[in-house]
Scaffold this motif. Sequence first.
Motif, PDB file in Angstrom:
ATOM      1  N   ALA A  47       4.032  12.288   1.441  1.00  0.00           N
ATOM      2  CA  ALA A  47       2.855  11.621   2.008  1.00  0.00           C
ATOM      3  C   ALA A  47       3.173  10.990   3.358  1.00  0.00           C
ATOM      4  N   MET A  48       4.348  10.376   3.468  1.00  0.00           N
ATOM      5  CA  MET A  48       4.740   9.726   4.719  1.00  0.00           C
ATOM      6  C   MET A  48       4.990  10.729   5.839  1.00  0.00           C
TER       7      MET A  48
ATOM      8  N   ILE B 164      -1.048   3.669   0.796  1.00  0.00           N
ATOM      9  CA  ILE B 164      -1.296   4.548  -0.357  1.00  0.00           C
ATOM     10  C   ILE B 164       0.019   5.143  -0.858  1.00  0.00           C
ATOM     11  N   ALA B 165       0.873   5.578   0.076  1.00  0.00           N
ATOM     12  CA  ALA B 165       2.152   6.193  -0.301  1.00  0.00           C
ATOM     13  C   ALA B 165       3.059   5.207  -1.041  1.00  0.00           C
ATOM     14  N   LEU B 166       3.112   3.971  -0.580  1.00  0.00           N
ATOM     15  CA  LEU B 166       3.944   2.959  -1.228  1.00  0.00           C
ATOM     16  C   LEU B 166       3.500   2.699  -2.662  1.00  0.00           C
ATOM     17  N   ARG B 167       2.205   2.889  -2.908  1.00  0.00           N
ATOM     18  CA  ARG B 167       1.681   2.626  -4.253  1.00  0.00           C
ATOM     19  C   ARG B 167       2.289   3.550  -5.302  1.00  0.00           C
ATOM     20  N   PHE B 168       2.818   4.693  -4.908  1.00  0.00           N
ATOM     21  CA  PHE B 168       3.451   5.597  -5.864  1.00  0.00           C
ATOM     22  C   PHE B 168       4.778   5.045  -6.386  1.00  0.00           C
TER      23      PHE B 168
ATOM     24  N   THR C 118      -0.272  14.028  -4.253  1.00  0.00           N
ATOM     25  CA  THR C 118      -0.290  13.978  -2.787  1.00  0.00           C
ATOM     26  C   THR C 118      -1.655  14.336  -2.205  1.00  0.00           C
ATOM     27  N   ILE C 119      -2.504  14.984  -2.999  1.00  0.00           N
ATOM     28  CA  ILE C 119      -3.835  15.311  -2.482  1.00  0.00           C
ATOM     29  C   ILE C 119      -4.681  14.052  -2.304  1.00  0.00           C
TER      30      ILE C 119
END
Length: 526
Positions: free
Chosen positions: A147-148, A197-201, A506-507
């Motif tokens: 994502a990043m 959003i990516a960090l939330r994973f 990732t979508i």
Amino acid sequence: MGIFISGLPIVLLIWAMTKRHAVPSHVALPATALMVVLIQWLFFQADVVLLAATVLAGLLSVLTPISIVAGAILLNRVLHFSGAEAVLSQWLKSISANKVAQLMIIGWAFAFMIEGASGFGTPAAIAAPILVGLGFPAIPVAIFTLAMNSVPVSFGAVGTPIWFGLSGLSLSDVQLMDIAMQTALLNSAAALVIPFIALRFLLGWSEIRRNAGFILLSVLSCVVPYVFFAQWNYEFPALIGGAIGLALSVWLAKSGIGLSLAIEREPDDTKLAARKIVKVFVPFALLIAILIVTRVPQWGIKDLLNAMSPLWAWQFGATKFEISQALVLSFNNIFGTEVSWQYKSLYVPALIPFLLVVLVCIPLFGMSRALVLTSVRDTGQRLFLPTLSLMGALVMVNVMMQGGSQAPMLLLAQAFARLLGDSWGYTAALLGALGSFFSGSATVSNLTFGGIQLGIAEEVGLPITLVLALQSAGAAMGNMICINNIIAVSTILGVNNKEGFIIKRTIIPMLAYALVAALFSMIRLY
């Protein structure tokens, strides 16, 4: 019928690469290219000689991207086998005990810089093992790094998606600069959303909120210089933005600026000598310095590396092969047609700077002959399948653009234009993302769909540079769901049969990116 036949190969390609038992790109793309050639020959009654010349030019064009990939991978392998990568990892681990700081420095700023230098999935492949070594779980790390690795991709590998990916559209340098500027603005707007959003994973919202100040500052430290450089150059934005962002992010983390006071675990107590750290960063500093020196027109070196004064020429039939004094290779009037091909040996960032930096690294890190040979062999083994994929993609694109007003690309553009009209600006980025998804490369996405996007823009009266900026940004956001990148990261982390699971995650950030692109389009238009 012409529109149906023109779109059939692309539809079949997408189906083949996304079905349950997907066909790999190195099979699907060459097969699709063959289908496109047959359609041009049998259905559109294309001139056989012109068709053969177009195919040959497409095959030769592979030399540009694959040589860049080879140089980037070779440098990466040299850093790995020399032990420099391990030192770099140890240094990054010791900067801060805060999880958010570690994730932003390694997964955002460091990956941003690596994308600018090499691209082609390298950032996620380098960042992911470092983060797993810090104790983060493998599958969430894979999702996070994918994502990043999106915002800098439009200017990855020294701007290859822009200057090479859009090279076949006969755009002026002014238009390319406008595309670069708008792409950078769009990507920077998305950068205010995607990292959260990516960090939330990997982390909970409460921890993200407590460290939101650092996240925002780290993002801005990369994208502000990124946007600044995109005003006058389309090769350096990600490279320079990442380098500046990495330095500032490290300083912010060490100073504790914007970070929660709670320290959840102790940093690595191992102390590294300053000399070791400096030595590890020499290749990156040298890479950036050489690229700047060879790309700034005012210094004159750029003109020397692109000099076209003939050194040697060879005529066979109607085709003329030339080598210039700057070692620019070119085929002109291939098979007596107007089709031509060119490769700038010294300007394409393969020999200079990648191979040059590799040659410096060998004595710098005291590498033995065995380690150098291992690095070369490992690089060679990684190149075969990507070469097949790129050959298929470039032949497909070249042939689909042949035919004047009846070119398959133009017919598809006209069909899309009639379907969506001036609303196309809201969905243009999704076509770019689709290209990256099935081709594995933002550059190939631009090569594949740049012509369609240009045709649609002209058909419905949208600004050409805006639509191509949406294409470029869409190709970057498609990197999140790119099958090739997902497989590469999963393989490195030892994760098996989780590609579908990762794509479903990732979508989510990719669709958020698409929403930002649609809003950007609306603002620019109205």
